[in-house]
Enzyme design. Structure first.
Site, PDB file in Angstrom:
ATOM      1  N   SER A  16       0.768  -1.193  -0.415  1.00  0.00           N
ATOM      2  CA  SER A  16       0.110  -0.096  -0.371  1.00  0.00           C
ATOM      3  C   SER A  16       0.712   1.450   0.075  1.00  0.00           C
ATOM      4  CB  SER A  16      -0.643  -0.703   0.892  1.00  0.00           C
ATOM      5  OG  SER A  16      -1.278   1.464   1.450  1.00  0.00           O
TER       6      SER A  16
ATOM      7  N   LYS B 225       1.937  -2.583   6.395  1.00  0.00           N
ATOM      8  CA  LYS B 225       1.956  -2.843   4.951  1.00  0.00           C
ATOM      9  C   LYS B 225       3.798  -1.947   4.013  1.00  0.00           C
ATOM     10  CE  LYS B 225      -2.006  -3.503   3.150  1.00  0.00           C
ATOM     11  NZ  LYS B 225      -2.171  -4.850   2.553  1.00  0.00           N
TER      12      LYS B 225
ATOM     13  N   THR C  11     -12.568  -0.025  -3.223  1.00  0.00           N
ATOM     14  CA  THR C  11     -13.162  -1.343  -3.083  1.00  0.00           C
ATOM     15  C   THR C  11     -14.140  -1.511  -1.673  1.00  0.00           C
ATOM     16  OG1 THR C  11     -11.310  -1.876  -1.354  1.00  0.00           O
ATOM     17  CG2 THR C  11     -11.741  -2.561  -3.647  1.00  0.00           C
TER      18      THR C  11
ATOM     19  N   TYR D 262      -2.300  -0.335  10.796  1.00  0.00           N
ATOM     20  CA  TYR D 262      -2.443  -0.614   8.833  1.00  0.00           C
ATOM     21  C   TYR D 262      -0.146  -0.485   8.119  1.00  0.00           C
ATOM     22  CZ  TYR D 262      -3.930  -1.136   4.123  1.00  0.00           C
ATOM     23  OH  TYR D 262      -4.121  -0.837   2.670  1.00  0.00           O
TER      24      TYR D 262
END
Length: 274
Positions: free
Chosen positions: A147, A164, A198, A160
């Site tokens: 990411s 990543k 998404t 997060y």
């Protein structure tokens, strides 16, 4: 690998929705011989399997929670026993638990994020890469979805981003190790997109000059890079600019620039999937 995965054995994690489902559809459309779909929801896996079914394609579904490393290990061993090895591994599955500040997170949230986003992909490669190496000279591909969050720090997503960043560094180092060891038939690609539409990052605020990527566009970029054996894909181009600016500017100057572009407030309205 050429222009398609025709005749290949492909494993996609997080295959029930979003980019994972699109990766599965792409593999089926291009003539994969075996398509293995991993996810947590059995009913959703069955639905995707039915949607991608076509003559000549064997579809296997495994309900696997990547936070459960023992279950992951067991599923990987069972798959190896059945197939011998795989040709393409798409490490797509990922989670983010909230937009809380780090000190507001429960310890279990931190552990869960790191296991799913970082430890599980490493564990899977550990299971499948030896067989991929031994199956020379047949082309093999590993796609690790990282990411832009691992490149550009962003408040309210610290764990997060850390997961990543670790994924990105490990994946690119793995690429170098495979090349240095002379296994030219194996290629490792690291994909680092900004926000992808998404639903996982629903509610995030727009970053100036950085449009949200459609899932179709993101998967197309990643898939073409996987087939070509490219090392890295960072998208959109503004992420490259941000990485360069962060590298040359003093920290406080970069912070001011990132705030101006809206990076540091982009997670404030986050309502996405947990």
């Amino acid at each position: 690998m050429g222009r398609s995965v025709r005749g290949a054995r492909v494993l996609v994690t997080g295959a029930t929705r979003g980019m994972g489902r699109l990766f599965a559809e792409r593999a089926a459309a291009e003539g994969a011989a075996v398509l293995v779909l991993w996810g947590r929801d059995t009913a959703a896996l069955d639905e995707v399997a039915g949607a991608v079914a076509r003559p000549g394609l064997t579809v296997r579904t495994d309900a696997v929670d990547l936070d459960d490393l023992d279950a992951l290990d067991a599923a990987a061993r069972a798959l190896l026993a059945e197939l011998g090895t795989i040709d393409v591994l798409v490490n797509n599955a990922g989670v983010i638990t909230s937009n809380a500040y780090f000190w507001e997170l429960r310890p279990a949230e931190t552990t869960h994020t790191l296991r799913v986003n970082t430890v599980a992909p490493m564990r899977l490669v550990g299971h499948f890469l030896p067989g991929m190496i031994e199956d020379a000279p047949r082309a093999k591909r590993i796609l690790n979805v990282a990411s832009a969050a691992g490149i550009v720090p962003n408040p309210r997503m610290s764990v997060y981003a850390a997961s990543k960043a670790a994924m990105l560094t490990w994946s690119d180092t793995l690429r170098l190790e495979v090349e240095q060891a002379g296994h030219r038939h194996v290629a490792v690609t690291t994909f680092s997109p900004a926000y992808v539409g998404t639903g996982m990052f629903a509610g995030t605020r727009r970053i100036l000059l950085t449009p949200e990527l459609t899932p179709e566009r993101a998967v197309d970029q990643a898939w073409r890079a996987l087939l070509a054996g490219r090392a890295n894909v960072i998208t959109p181009p503004t992420v490259h600019v941000a990485r360069a600016a962060r590298g040359v500017l003093p920290p406080r100057a970069w912070d001011r620039l990132a705030r101006f572009f809206g990076v540091h407030r982009s997670m404030d309205g986050f309502t996405g999937r947990r």
